[in-house]
Write a protein that holds these residues in place. Sequence first.
Motif, PDB file in Angstrom:
ATOM      1  N   SER A  19      -6.576  -0.764  -5.535  1.00  0.00           N
ATOM      2  CA  SER A  19      -6.137  -0.030  -4.343  1.00  0.00           C
ATOM      3  C   SER A  19      -7.254  -0.030  -3.306  1.00  0.00           C
ATOM      4  O   SER A  19      -8.388   0.312  -3.616  1.00  0.00           O
ATOM      5  N   ARG A  20      -6.894  -0.373  -2.081  1.00  0.00           N
ATOM      6  CA  ARG A  20      -7.835  -0.257  -0.960  1.00  0.00           C
ATOM      7  C   ARG A  20      -7.403   0.868  -0.022  1.00  0.00           C
ATOM      8  O   ARG A  20      -7.870   0.966   1.101  1.00  0.00           O
ATOM      9  N   GLN A  21      -6.519   1.697  -0.509  1.00  0.00           N
ATOM     10  CA  GLN A  21      -6.016   2.807   0.289  1.00  0.00           C
ATOM     11  C   GLN A  21      -7.102   3.853   0.514  1.00  0.00           C
ATOM     12  O   GLN A  21      -7.851   4.185  -0.400  1.00  0.00           O
ATOM     13  N   ARG A  22      -7.161   4.400   1.720  1.00  0.00           N
ATOM     14  CA  ARG A  22      -8.146   5.420   2.067  1.00  0.00           C
ATOM     15  C   ARG A  22      -7.413   6.641   2.617  1.00  0.00           C
ATOM     16  O   ARG A  22      -6.595   6.516   3.523  1.00  0.00           O
ATOM     17  N   LEU A  23      -7.713   7.798   2.071  1.00  0.00           N
ATOM     18  CA  LEU A  23      -7.060   9.025   2.501  1.00  0.00           C
ATOM     19  C   LEU A  23      -8.027  10.090   3.001  1.00  0.00           C
ATOM     20  O   LEU A  23      -7.613  11.172   3.381  1.00  0.00           O
ATOM     21  N   GLY A  24      -9.322   9.789   3.013  1.00  0.00           N
ATOM     22  CA  GLY A  24     -10.306  10.795   3.385  1.00  0.00           C
ATOM     23  C   GLY A  24     -10.018  11.401   4.743  1.00  0.00           C
ATOM     24  O   GLY A  24     -10.013  12.633   4.892  1.00  0.00           O
ATOM     25  N   MET A  25      -9.767  10.589   5.750  1.00  0.00           N
ATOM     26  CA  MET A  25      -9.508  11.112   7.096  1.00  0.00           C
ATOM     27  C   MET A  25      -8.153  11.785   7.181  1.00  0.00           C
ATOM     28  O   MET A  25      -7.958  12.733   7.953  1.00  0.00           O
ATOM     29  N   VAL A  26      -7.182  11.332   6.394  1.00  0.00           N
ATOM     30  CA  VAL A  26      -5.864  11.989   6.359  1.00  0.00           C
ATOM     31  C   VAL A  26      -6.017  13.403   5.838  1.00  0.00           C
ATOM     32  O   VAL A  26      -5.465  14.360   6.391  1.00  0.00           O
ATOM     33  N   LEU A  27      -6.788  13.567   4.759  1.00  0.00           N
ATOM     34  CA  LEU A  27      -6.978  14.881   4.171  1.00  0.00           C
ATOM     35  C   LEU A  27      -7.835  15.784   5.061  1.00  0.00           C
ATOM     36  O   LEU A  27      -7.692  17.013   5.022  1.00  0.00           O
ATOM     37  N   LEU A  28      -8.705  15.183   5.862  1.00  0.00           N
ATOM     38  CA  LEU A  28      -9.581  15.972   6.728  1.00  0.00           C
ATOM     39  C   LEU A  28      -8.833  16.580   7.912  1.00  0.00           C
ATOM     40  O   LEU A  28      -9.207  17.643   8.405  1.00  0.00           O
ATOM     41  N   ARG A  29      -7.765  15.916   8.337  1.00  0.00           N
ATOM     42  CA  ARG A  29      -7.019  16.439   9.483  1.00  0.00           C
ATOM     43  C   ARG A  29      -6.344  17.751   9.145  1.00  0.00           C
ATOM     44  O   ARG A  29      -5.946  17.984   7.986  1.00  0.00           O
ATOM     45  N   PRO A  30      -6.159  18.657  10.112  1.00  0.00           N
ATOM     46  CA  PRO A  30      -5.450  19.907   9.858  1.00  0.00           C
ATOM     47  C   PRO A  30      -4.061  19.625   9.274  1.00  0.00           C
ATOM     48  O   PRO A  30      -3.344  18.747   9.761  1.00  0.00           O
TER      49      PRO A  30
ATOM     50  N   PHE B  23      -8.403  -4.428 -14.008  1.00  0.00           N
ATOM     51  CA  PHE B  23      -8.353  -3.560 -12.832  1.00  0.00           C
ATOM     52  C   PHE B  23      -7.024  -2.809 -12.791  1.00  0.00           C
ATOM     53  O   PHE B  23      -5.961  -3.391 -13.021  1.00  0.00           O
ATOM     54  N   ALA B  24      -7.117  -1.516 -12.484  1.00  0.00           N
ATOM     55  CA  ALA B  24      -5.917  -0.689 -12.340  1.00  0.00           C
ATOM     56  C   ALA B  24      -6.179   0.310 -11.221  1.00  0.00           C
ATOM     57  O   ALA B  24      -7.325   0.515 -10.796  1.00  0.00           O
ATOM     58  N   HIS B  25      -5.108   0.930 -10.738  1.00  0.00           N
ATOM     59  CA  HIS B  25      -5.287   1.841  -9.613  1.00  0.00           C
ATOM     60  C   HIS B  25      -4.223   2.928  -9.574  1.00  0.00           C
ATOM     61  O   HIS B  25      -3.160   2.806 -10.168  1.00  0.00           O
ATOM     62  N   PHE B  26      -4.559   3.981  -8.859  1.00  0.00           N
ATOM     63  CA  PHE B  26      -3.615   5.011  -8.454  1.00  0.00           C
ATOM     64  C   PHE B  26      -3.458   4.909  -6.944  1.00  0.00           C
ATOM     65  O   PHE B  26      -4.374   4.466  -6.251  1.00  0.00           O
ATOM     66  N   ASP B  27      -2.302   5.329  -6.416  1.00  0.00           N
ATOM     67  CA  ASP B  27      -2.134   5.309  -4.973  1.00  0.00           C
ATOM     68  C   ASP B  27      -1.311   6.500  -4.523  1.00  0.00           C
ATOM     69  O   ASP B  27      -0.992   7.397  -5.312  1.00  0.00           O
ATOM     70  N   ALA B  28      -0.974   6.520  -3.235  1.00  0.00           N
ATOM     71  CA  ALA B  28      -0.223   7.633  -2.661  1.00  0.00           C
ATOM     72  C   ALA B  28       0.697   7.109  -1.580  1.00  0.00           C
ATOM     73  O   ALA B  28       0.443   6.060  -0.978  1.00  0.00           O
ATOM     74  N   ALA B  29       1.772   7.860  -1.330  1.00  0.00           N
ATOM     75  CA  ALA B  29       2.655   7.575  -0.194  1.00  0.00           C
ATOM     76  C   ALA B  29       2.225   8.491   0.942  1.00  0.00           C
ATOM     77  O   ALA B  29       2.052   9.694   0.752  1.00  0.00           O
TER      78      ALA B  29
END
Length: 200
Positions: free
Chosen positions: A187-198, A164-170
Amino acid sequence: IAVSGAFHPLVAEAARYDIDLGAHARLLFITGPNMAGKSTYLKSCGIVIALAHVGMAVPARRARISVFDSLCAVVTAHDDIGRGESLFLAEVRRVGDLVAQLLAGGRVLALADELFKGTNVMDASDATEAVVRGFARCDRSAFIVASHLAELAVRLGDEEGIRFAHFDAAVGGPGPRFTYELKPGVSRQRLGMVLLRPGG
């Protein structure tokens, strides 16, 4: 496959990656949020392997690559209204073509990006688990699978041959920042809603 410093030749200032697949781990399962680098990593791996097999220089610092009979990419699929084929059915057929190659006994390198995204998340999770388990037991081939389904890592933890390997973001400031660095683990990080916001 032992490659160091691989990169995508069409990306300016591209990140560099290592590719390590062998007897100890025939399948690399990559997780991470949107835009973190999973798909670009898969494409970079495919380019390195394809160029090596036709005898060309590869975009990497060093590379030792076994010979494969075929390179199979389950990366994009499209519905076909004329044939009455949904996106999910198109994905199933692509996976079926790959399975047929594996059953024929050839040495296959397969790259898969977000298997079964054309169906609901529960069926996608169950189908991906079944397919990945089958892949991991094919001792003549190698696989790299990228997925948003991080919860599968727990269910697949008992399967030998998977790494198992992953990429992530700050996250913070005006938007997420990506390092495009492949790291061990899940990685269990979720960015979908972050990217959806203006402004995301």
